[in-house]
Design an enzyme around this catalytic site. Structure first.
Site, PDB file in Angstrom:
ATOM      1  N   TRP A  33      14.885   5.303  -3.411  1.00 46.03           N
ATOM      2  CA  TRP A  33      15.214   4.119  -4.207  1.00 46.03           C
ATOM      3  C   TRP A  33      14.847   4.312  -5.678  1.00 46.03           C
ATOM      4  O   TRP A  33      15.275   3.559  -6.530  1.00 46.03           O
ATOM      5  CB  TRP A  33      14.544   2.868  -3.641  1.00 46.03           C
ATOM      6  CG  TRP A  33      13.099   3.029  -3.290  1.00 46.03           C
ATOM      7  CD1 TRP A  33      12.046   2.800  -4.092  1.00 46.03           C
ATOM      8  CD2 TRP A  33      12.565   3.442  -2.028  1.00 46.03           C
ATOM      9  NE1 TRP A  33      10.870   3.054  -3.418  1.00 46.03           N
ATOM     10  CE2 TRP A  33      11.167   3.446  -2.140  1.00 46.03           C
ATOM     11  CE3 TRP A  33      13.139   3.826  -0.802  1.00 46.03           C
ATOM     12  CZ2 TRP A  33      10.318   3.812  -1.095  1.00 46.03           C
ATOM     13  CZ3 TRP A  33      12.297   4.182   0.234  1.00 46.03           C
ATOM     14  CH2 TRP A  33      10.907   4.176   0.085  1.00 46.03           C
ATOM     15  N   ARG A  34      14.022   5.352  -5.966  1.00 40.01           N
ATOM     16  CA  ARG A  34      13.661   5.584  -7.365  1.00 40.01           C
ATOM     17  C   ARG A  34      14.734   6.371  -8.113  1.00 40.01           C
ATOM     18  O   ARG A  34      14.799   6.311  -9.334  1.00 40.01           O
ATOM     19  CB  ARG A  34      12.345   6.361  -7.441  1.00 40.01           C
ATOM     20  CG  ARG A  34      11.149   5.474  -7.178  1.00 40.01           C
ATOM     21  CD  ARG A  34       9.852   6.226  -7.364  1.00 40.01           C
ATOM     22  NE  ARG A  34       8.729   5.321  -7.191  1.00 40.01           N
ATOM     23  CZ  ARG A  34       7.499   5.713  -6.900  1.00 40.01           C
ATOM     24  NH1 ARG A  34       7.227   7.003  -6.767  1.00 40.01           N
ATOM     25  NH2 ARG A  34       6.533   4.836  -6.769  1.00 40.01           N
ATOM     26  N   GLU A  46      11.984  -2.865  -1.404  1.00 40.93           N
ATOM     27  CA  GLU A  46      10.796  -3.719  -1.469  1.00 40.93           C
ATOM     28  C   GLU A  46      10.652  -4.576  -0.215  1.00 40.93           C
ATOM     29  O   GLU A  46       9.555  -4.780   0.278  1.00 40.93           O
ATOM     30  CB  GLU A  46      10.829  -4.614  -2.717  1.00 40.93           C
ATOM     31  CG  GLU A  46      10.564  -3.863  -4.008  1.00 40.93           C
ATOM     32  CD  GLU A  46       9.164  -3.243  -4.054  1.00 40.93           C
ATOM     33  OE1 GLU A  46       8.276  -3.713  -3.341  1.00 40.93           O
ATOM     34  OE2 GLU A  46       8.977  -2.262  -4.795  1.00 40.93           O
ATOM     35  N   GLN A  51       4.799  -4.706   4.761  1.00 40.35           N
ATOM     36  CA  GLN A  51       4.194  -4.444   6.085  1.00 40.35           C
ATOM     37  C   GLN A  51       4.553  -3.070   6.660  1.00 40.35           C
ATOM     38  O   GLN A  51       4.277  -2.818   7.823  1.00 40.35           O
ATOM     39  CB  GLN A  51       4.640  -5.487   7.147  1.00 40.35           C
ATOM     40  CG  GLN A  51       4.817  -6.887   6.672  1.00 40.35           C
ATOM     41  CD  GLN A  51       3.542  -7.671   6.736  1.00 40.35           C
ATOM     42  OE1 GLN A  51       2.543  -7.193   7.241  1.00 40.35           O
ATOM     43  NE2 GLN A  51       3.547  -8.862   6.183  1.00 40.35           N
ATOM     44  N   TYR A 129       5.565 -11.491  -5.662  1.00 35.11           N
ATOM     45  CA  TYR A 129       5.420 -10.040  -5.770  1.00 35.11           C
ATOM     46  C   TYR A 129       6.798  -9.351  -5.823  1.00 35.11           C
ATOM     47  O   TYR A 129       7.079  -8.561  -6.721  1.00 35.11           O
ATOM     48  CB  TYR A 129       4.592  -9.460  -4.598  1.00 35.11           C
ATOM     49  CG  TYR A 129       4.901  -8.004  -4.432  1.00 35.11           C
ATOM     50  CD1 TYR A 129       4.431  -7.088  -5.379  1.00 35.11           C
ATOM     51  CD2 TYR A 129       5.765  -7.543  -3.447  1.00 35.11           C
ATOM     52  CE1 TYR A 129       4.798  -5.754  -5.318  1.00 35.11           C
ATOM     53  CE2 TYR A 129       6.130  -6.220  -3.377  1.00 35.11           C
ATOM     54  CZ  TYR A 129       5.645  -5.328  -4.309  1.00 35.11           C
ATOM     55  OH  TYR A 129       6.022  -4.024  -4.266  1.00 35.11           O
ATOM     56  N   CYS A 202      -6.829   5.409  -4.818  1.00 35.37           N
ATOM     57  CA  CYS A 202      -7.848   4.382  -4.585  1.00 35.37           C
ATOM     58  C   CYS A 202      -7.688   3.861  -3.153  1.00 35.37           C
ATOM     59  O   CYS A 202      -7.399   2.705  -2.916  1.00 35.37           O
ATOM     60  CB  CYS A 202      -7.688   3.259  -5.606  1.00 35.37           C
ATOM     61  SG  CYS A 202      -9.134   2.204  -5.672  1.00 35.37           S
ATOM     62  N   CYS A 212      -9.524  10.486 -10.054  1.00 39.27           N
ATOM     63  CA  CYS A 212      -8.830   9.267 -10.492  1.00 39.27           C
ATOM     64  C   CYS A 212      -8.611   9.249 -12.008  1.00 39.27           C
ATOM     65  O   CYS A 212      -9.559   9.400 -12.787  1.00 39.27           O
ATOM     66  CB  CYS A 212      -9.628   8.043 -10.065  1.00 39.27           C
ATOM     67  SG  CYS A 212      -8.846   6.511 -10.578  1.00 39.27           S
ATOM     68  N   CYS A 218     -13.172   2.076 -14.603  1.00 35.62           N
ATOM     69  CA  CYS A 218     -13.443   1.444 -13.313  1.00 35.62           C
ATOM     70  C   CYS A 218     -14.884   0.922 -13.236  1.00 35.62           C
ATOM     71  O   CYS A 218     -15.839   1.689 -13.194  1.00 35.62           O
ATOM     72  CB  CYS A 218     -13.170   2.426 -12.188  1.00 35.62           C
ATOM     73  SG  CYS A 218     -13.402   1.683 -10.566  1.00 35.62           S
TER      74      CYS A 218
HETATM   75 FE1  SF4 Z   1     -10.472   3.447  -7.289  1.00 32.90          FE
HETATM   76 FE2  SF4 Z   1     -12.149   3.181  -9.297  1.00 32.90          FE
HETATM   77 FE3  SF4 Z   1     -12.433   5.230  -7.661  1.00 32.90          FE
HETATM   78 FE4  SF4 Z   1     -10.357   5.116  -9.342  1.00 32.90          FE
HETATM   79  S1  SF4 Z   1     -12.498   5.323  -9.866  1.00 32.90           S
HETATM   80  S2  SF4 Z   1     -10.288   5.684  -7.149  1.00 32.90           S
HETATM   81  S3  SF4 Z   1      -9.937   2.934  -9.376  1.00 32.90           S
HETATM   82  S4  SF4 Z   1     -12.661   3.074  -7.131  1.00 32.90           S
END
Ligand code: SF4
Length: 374
Positions: A33-34, A46, A51, A129, A202, A212, A218
């Site tokens: 779909w992208r 979507e 679910q 959403y 995450c 991350c 964060c």
């Molecule tokens: Fe999730 Fe924060 Fe860890 Fe990134 S740093 S994976 S946002 S908990």
């Protein structure tokens, strides 16, 4: 805990977005779909993704688009065709509402997907959403999104320790989501990047903080609380149910009933099914079949059962089979051919069946050998 939730990252928002998009541009998954994000394709994907995992959705999406390439073809399709294409994805209400929405679009907008946010939001099956996802991804509108992955990601980014099911918490997370797309030139990509980062990095049990791209923003990482978040009061009480499904054959046809509106699997076909205690006898089930469907049947208990779950119910479904006896040439007068039908094995293949109905059809689609051995 974050005292400045109202403003999110403030001045740092632009930098956060840049880091996020840099990660997304390098790491995003290639998804069907992208490749061509028209509103129709984004909408279908979507709804399917609600679910349901991405890996499961891919094949269903490709089949669906092949069968119904645009709004007009979906609007003009028979509901059974739509449900058969959807069969196995579950949550069939999604398919029925998709079909209904396609008809509405066809009538009101000449089969062009509406671009106005309020019009998108008014479609059956479309919540805030989904409307935000379609508006941002397909039309480049700065609309926020909030779903399972982003709720977890935002709760951790903001070190939000309140119950995420509570309205004030949800409102804060929505406001935060708004700040992230507010001045973006790529709001659709920002939203997709947030969902993908939440889903792949995450993660629920094992967030990969070391890898991350937005770790420096964060707050739960800084506080060491990421594994405790998000917090939610999830007390679901499951209820056990005992049911019996009955496969009845007459002249190489099987008795099926169409599930009615308001029932489980409304619009799909299923073998006759009853709530019945564990120790129910074949005679008692035969009586129920006669009373409900006017069909006399010599039944046997196959000893085979399926365990399955529907919402908060955990169901043990036992399977009985048999031939209909003499004097059962037609269905009773109160029956309606739309609700009850004798179908051939070939028709079983084309009709949309409940998931357990499909398993039963695969196992008992040929009763000859089973009945002969009894
Ligand atoms: Fe999730 Fe924060 Fe860890 Fe990134 S740093 S994976 S946002 S908990």
């Amino acid at each position: 805990m974050s005292a400045d939730l109202e403003v999110g990252f403030g001045e740092g928002t632009t930098k956060f977005r840049q880091e996020l998009l840099r990660w997304f541009d390098r790491n995003h998954r290639v998804l069907p779909w992208r490749s061509e994000p028209t509103a129709y394709r984004v909408w279908i994907s979507e709804i399917m993704l609600q679910q349901t995992q991405v890996v499961t959705v891919i094949d269903y999406f490709l089949r669906f688009i092949e069968q119904f390439p645009d709004i007009a073809s979906l609007a003009e399709a028979d509901e059974e065709q739509v449900l058969r294409t959807w069969e196995g994805l579950g949550y069939y209400r999604r398919a029925r509402q998709l079909h209904l929405a396609a008809k509405q679009i066809n009538n009101m907008f000449g089969s062009e997907f509406p671009e106005e946010f309020q019009h998108i939001l008014a479609l059956p099956g479309v919540g805030r959403y989904t409307a935000g996802a379609i508006a941002s991804i397909a039309f480049g509108q700065r609309r926020p999104i909030l779903e399972g992955n982003t709720i977890r990601l935002f709760a951790r980014l903001l070190d939000e320790r309140n119950d995420i099911k509570l309205k004030p918490t949800q409102d804060r997370l929505w406001r935060f989501a708004e700040t992230l797309v507010a001045k973006s030139r790529r709001p659709g990509d920002v939203n997709q990047a947030l969902m993908e980062l939440g889903n792949r990095v995450c993660r629920v049990q094992s967030p990969e903080c070391g890898a991350c791209a937005v770790r420096e923003y964060c707050r739960s990482y800084a506080a060491g609380t990421q594994l405790d978040l998000p917090r939610a009061n999830n007390k679901i009480t499951y209820q056990s149910l005992e049911e019996v499904a009955v496969v009845i054959e007459r002249r190489r046809r099987f008795l099926l009933r169409r599930c009615e509106p308001g029932e489980r699997w409304a619009g799909l076909w299923d073998f006759p099914r009853f709530a019945a205690p564990k120790n129910v006898t074949v005679e008692a089930i035969a009586e129920l079949v006669e009373r409900e469907f006017g069909v006399q049947a010599l039944l046997i208990d196959t000893g085979w059962s399926i365990k399955h779950a529907v919402t908060r119910y955990r169901i043990q479904l036992r399977c009985f089979v048999g031939k209909s006896g003499a004097g059962t040439a037609s269905l009773p007068s109160h029956s309606n051919s739309k609700v009850l039908r004798w179908v051939t094995a070939a028709e079983l293949e084309t009709l949309p069946l409940s998931a357990t109905g499909r398993k039963i059809a695969a196992r008992f689609g040929d009763l000859g050998p089973i009945l002969k051995n009894k």
